[in-house]
Design a protein around this motif. Structure first.
Motif, PDB file in Angstrom:
ATOM      1  N   ILE A  56       4.692  -7.280  -8.938  1.00  0.00           N
ATOM      2  CA  ILE A  56       5.449  -7.186  -7.685  1.00  0.00           C
ATOM      3  C   ILE A  56       5.969  -5.759  -7.493  1.00  0.00           C
ATOM      4  O   ILE A  56       5.853  -4.924  -8.384  1.00  0.00           O
ATOM      5  N   THR A  93      12.376  -2.005  -4.192  1.00  0.00           N
ATOM      6  CA  THR A  93      11.058  -2.610  -4.440  1.00  0.00           C
ATOM      7  C   THR A  93      10.552  -2.260  -5.849  1.00  0.00           C
ATOM      8  O   THR A  93      10.861  -2.960  -6.804  1.00  0.00           O
ATOM      9  N   PHE A 129       5.389  -9.902   0.488  1.00  0.00           N
ATOM     10  CA  PHE A 129       5.593  -8.788   1.426  1.00  0.00           C
ATOM     11  C   PHE A 129       6.369  -9.231   2.660  1.00  0.00           C
ATOM     12  O   PHE A 129       6.538 -10.426   2.901  1.00  0.00           O
ATOM     13  N   THR A 148       6.179  -3.967   4.338  1.00  0.00           N
ATOM     14  CA  THR A 148       6.615  -3.383   3.062  1.00  0.00           C
ATOM     15  C   THR A 148       6.510  -4.457   1.979  1.00  0.00           C
ATOM     16  O   THR A 148       6.384  -5.647   2.295  1.00  0.00           O
ATOM     17  N   PRO A 149       6.597  -4.075   0.709  1.00  0.00           N
ATOM     18  CA  PRO A 149       6.703  -5.107  -0.334  1.00  0.00           C
ATOM     19  C   PRO A 149       7.982  -5.928  -0.136  1.00  0.00           C
ATOM     20  O   PRO A 149       8.952  -5.459   0.466  1.00  0.00           O
ATOM     21  N   THR A 183      -1.864  -7.228  -7.181  1.00  0.00           N
ATOM     22  CA  THR A 183      -0.481  -7.704  -7.321  1.00  0.00           C
ATOM     23  C   THR A 183      -0.261  -8.944  -6.453  1.00  0.00           C
ATOM     24  O   THR A 183      -1.084  -9.269  -5.590  1.00  0.00           O
ATOM     25  N   THR A 240       5.038  -3.435  -5.285  1.00  0.00           N
ATOM     26  CA  THR A 240       4.151  -2.565  -4.516  1.00  0.00           C
ATOM     27  C   THR A 240       3.183  -3.448  -3.731  1.00  0.00           C
ATOM     28  O   THR A 240       3.225  -4.674  -3.835  1.00  0.00           O
ATOM     29  N   LEU A 241       2.297  -2.804  -2.990  1.00  0.00           N
ATOM     30  CA  LEU A 241       1.235  -3.536  -2.295  1.00  0.00           C
ATOM     31  C   LEU A 241      -0.128  -3.172  -2.884  1.00  0.00           C
ATOM     32  O   LEU A 241      -1.151  -3.255  -2.217  1.00  0.00           O
ATOM     33  N   HIS A 253       4.590   1.576   1.147  1.00  0.00           N
ATOM     34  CA  HIS A 253       5.094   1.098  -0.146  1.00  0.00           C
ATOM     35  C   HIS A 253       5.306   2.270  -1.098  1.00  0.00           C
ATOM     36  O   HIS A 253       4.722   3.336  -0.943  1.00  0.00           O
TER      37      HIS A 253
END
Length: 434
Positions: free
Chosen positions: A373, A360, A384, A71-72, A380, A375-376, A14
Motif C-alpha cells: 500500500i 501515504t 485509492f 491518489t493512493p 500493489t 503508492t499506485l 503518488h
C-alpha cells in the motif's frame, strides 16, 4: 470469482520516495491525463492514458473522472476506535482529559452491541475521509477488537488493531491484569492476525498504565508471533514524561522503559513523540521503529509541537495520525492542514509533496507495508481515492487559479476535508461514494 479488470482515467499523483531523502522533484510521479488499471484487486498498470489506452482490450470498462485527482488511499498510523463518541471534548490536557472523558467513554465497550455499532460508524468515517488503512487502538475489552475486525473483513480492508493492555493507574472498571491481557491478546492474535488483510498490534496503552509484569508479557507476545505490530504512546505531554520518570526511576528515560521490555522494532509505532530528544530519535531509527505524528491532537490537547526535521535528520520513519478522539477530525487532509501550521510555528516548511508522502507512502513505510500500500505502483493493492476539485464552491474557485500540481495539492490539503473525497476504493472495490 470471475476475473475483473477495470481502468480509471484522471489526473493521477503518488509518492515514490521521501522528499527529505531524494529532493521534491524525484519524490513523486504525476500524470496530468493518467490511467490506472486494476486487475482482481491489484494495480496492474499505471501511466499516461495516451500510452496505455492502446494496450487495453476493447471491452474494458473505463471510468473517466473530470476535474479530479486519483491518489493512493490515506494511511492513519494512530487512532482510537472507542473515542469516536467523545471527539471534541472540551477543556483538558492529556492526563485530566483521559480521566474526565476517555476512560468513561471506553468503559461502554464492555457491551458487544455498543462495540459493533461504533465499529460500523468508525469504519464509515475512515472511508468517507479516504483512509483505507489505519493502526487502531481498541479498548481494554476484546469485543472492541472483534467488532472492528469483523466490520473491516467484510469490506476486505487492510487494517491493524489491538486490545489495550492496561493493568494500573486507571479506573477499576477499565483495567485488566498482566495475565488476562496476555491471554486475551493471544486469543485475538490467533483469530485475526494475517486473516485476509488484517494484522494484530500488541497494544500497551502507555508506560504509566502498565506494570512491569504486563510490559514483560507484551514483549513476550512479540517474540512468540512473527510480524506482529506493537503500538503505544510516548512523550506526548510534559506531565506524562515526568510521571514516567517517577514510575520507572531505574530507567534512563521514557523510551528506555519500552526498550528495556523489548518493545522496539520494525513494526513498533510510537504515537506523538513531541518531547523526544536526539538520542531517543536515534535509538528509534536504529531499531527500525516509527513515530506517528499527530498534529491536530497535539494542538487540541496543548501537548506541544512535533520536531519533524529532527526525525528526518535521524532517518526515522514517520507516519501521520489523526488520533481521534484527541484529534478532532478523521480527515488526513485536515490533519495535514494542522501539520503545516505545526511546522510554521517552528520556522520549518512542510511541502505539499512531503505532506502527500506522510499521508501515504510514509505511513506505509512506518507500517512496513510499502510493498502492498501507499503508492499506485503495479502489483500493489488497489487502495485509492478520487479527490474532487469541485467539492465545495470555494475549493472549485480557488483551484481554477492554480498554476501547478504543487499548488493544487497544497490547496486540497488546506481547504479539503471529507467532502473532497468523491470515492474510496479498497482492494479494487468501491467502499465509499460521496
Amino acid at each position: 470469482m470471475p476475473l475483473t479488470r477495470k481502468a480509471y482515467r484522471a489526473a493521477i499523483l503518488h509518492s515514490i520516495a521521501d522528499p527529505a531523502e531524494v529532493g521534491i522533484e524525484a519524490s513523486y510521479e504525476y500524470f496530468e491525463d493518467g490511467l490506472l488499471v486494476v486487475d482482481n484487486g491489484q494495480i496492474s498498470a499505471l501511466g499516461h492514458a495516451s500510452e496505455l489506452l492502446a494496450s487495453l482490450p476493447a471491452d474494458i470498462e473505463i471510468t473517466h473522472y473530470q476535474d479530479a485527482l486519483i491518489t493512493p488511499g490515506f494511511i492513519d498510523t494512530h487512532i482510537h476506535l472507542p473515542q469516536t463518541g467523545m471527539v471534541g471534548a472540551y477543556g483538558e490536557q492529556l492526563l485530566d482529559w483521559l480521566n474526565t472523558y476517555t476512560f468513561p467513554c471506553e468503559s461502554q465497550f464492555a457491551d458487544q452491541a455498543h462495540a459493533e455499532e461504533v465499529a460500523g460508524i468508525f469504519i464509515k468515517e475512515l472511508l468517507r475521509n479516504g483512509t483505507t488503512t489505519a493502526l487502531v487502538f481498541g479498548s481494554v475489552h476484546p469485543q472492541s477488537v472483534n467488532a472492528f475486525f469483523e466490520a473491516a473483513q467484510k469490506l476486505d480492508l487492510r487494517m491493524i488493531a489491538g486490545k489495550v493492555m492496561m493493568d494500573r493507574n486507571a479506573p477499576d472498571y477499565l483495567t485488566d491484569t498482566a495475565e488476562s491481557s496476555y491471554l486475551e491478546s493471544k486469543a485475538l492474535i490467533e483469530r485475526w492476525h494475517g486473516k485476509g488483510r488484517l494484522h494484530y498490534a500488541v497494544t500497551p496503552r502507555f508506560a504509566p498504565t502498565s506494570t512491569p509484569e504486563q510490559l514483560t508479557l507484551a514483549g513476550q507476545l512479540l517474540g512468540e508471533y512473527p510480524d506482529l505490530y506493537m503500538q503505544t504512546h510516548i512523550s506526548e505531554n510534559l506531565q506524562e514524561v515526568e510521571w514516567v520518570k517517577e514510575l520507572f526511576p531505574e530507567r534512563k528515560g521514557y523510551l528506555d522503559v519500552y526498550d528495556h521490555y523489548q518493545l522496539l522494532g520494525e513494526r513498533s509505532v510510537f504515537a506523538h513523540g513531541v518531547h523526544l530528544c536526539d538520542d531517543e530519535c536515534a535509538r528509534l531509527a536504529q531499531t527500525g521503529s516509527a513515530v506517528a505524528f499527530c498534529p491536530t491532537s497535539n494542538l487540541f490537547l496543548g501537548s506541544g509541537l512535533f520536531n519533524l526535521p529532527m526525525a528526518e535528520k535521524h532517518k526515522l520513519n514517520v507516519g501521520l495520525g489523526t488520533d481521534v478522539g484527541g484529534g478532532t477530525s478523521f480527515s488526513l487532509l485536515q490533519t495535514l492542514n494542522e501539520a503545516y501550521k505545526v511546522m510554521q510555528l517552528q520556522g520549518a516548511r512542510l511541502s505539499p509533496f512531503k505532506s502527500l508522502y506522510l499521508a501515504t507512502l510514509g505511513g506505509a513505510r512506518a507500517l512496513r507495508l510499502e510493498e502492498r500500500i501507499g503508492t499506485l505502483q503495479p502489483s500493489t493493492d488497489a487502495d485509492f481515492l478520487v479527490l474532487d476539485y469541485n467539492a465545495t464552491p470555494l475549493l472549485s474557485y480557488r483551484l481554477k487559479q492554480s498554476k501547478s500540481i504543487a499548488e493544487t495539492l497544497f490547496v486540497l490539503m488546506t481547504l479539503g476535508d471529507d467532502r473532497t473525497v468523491a470515492q474510496t476504493y479498497a482492494a479494487g472495490n468501491l467502499v465509499h461514494q460521496r
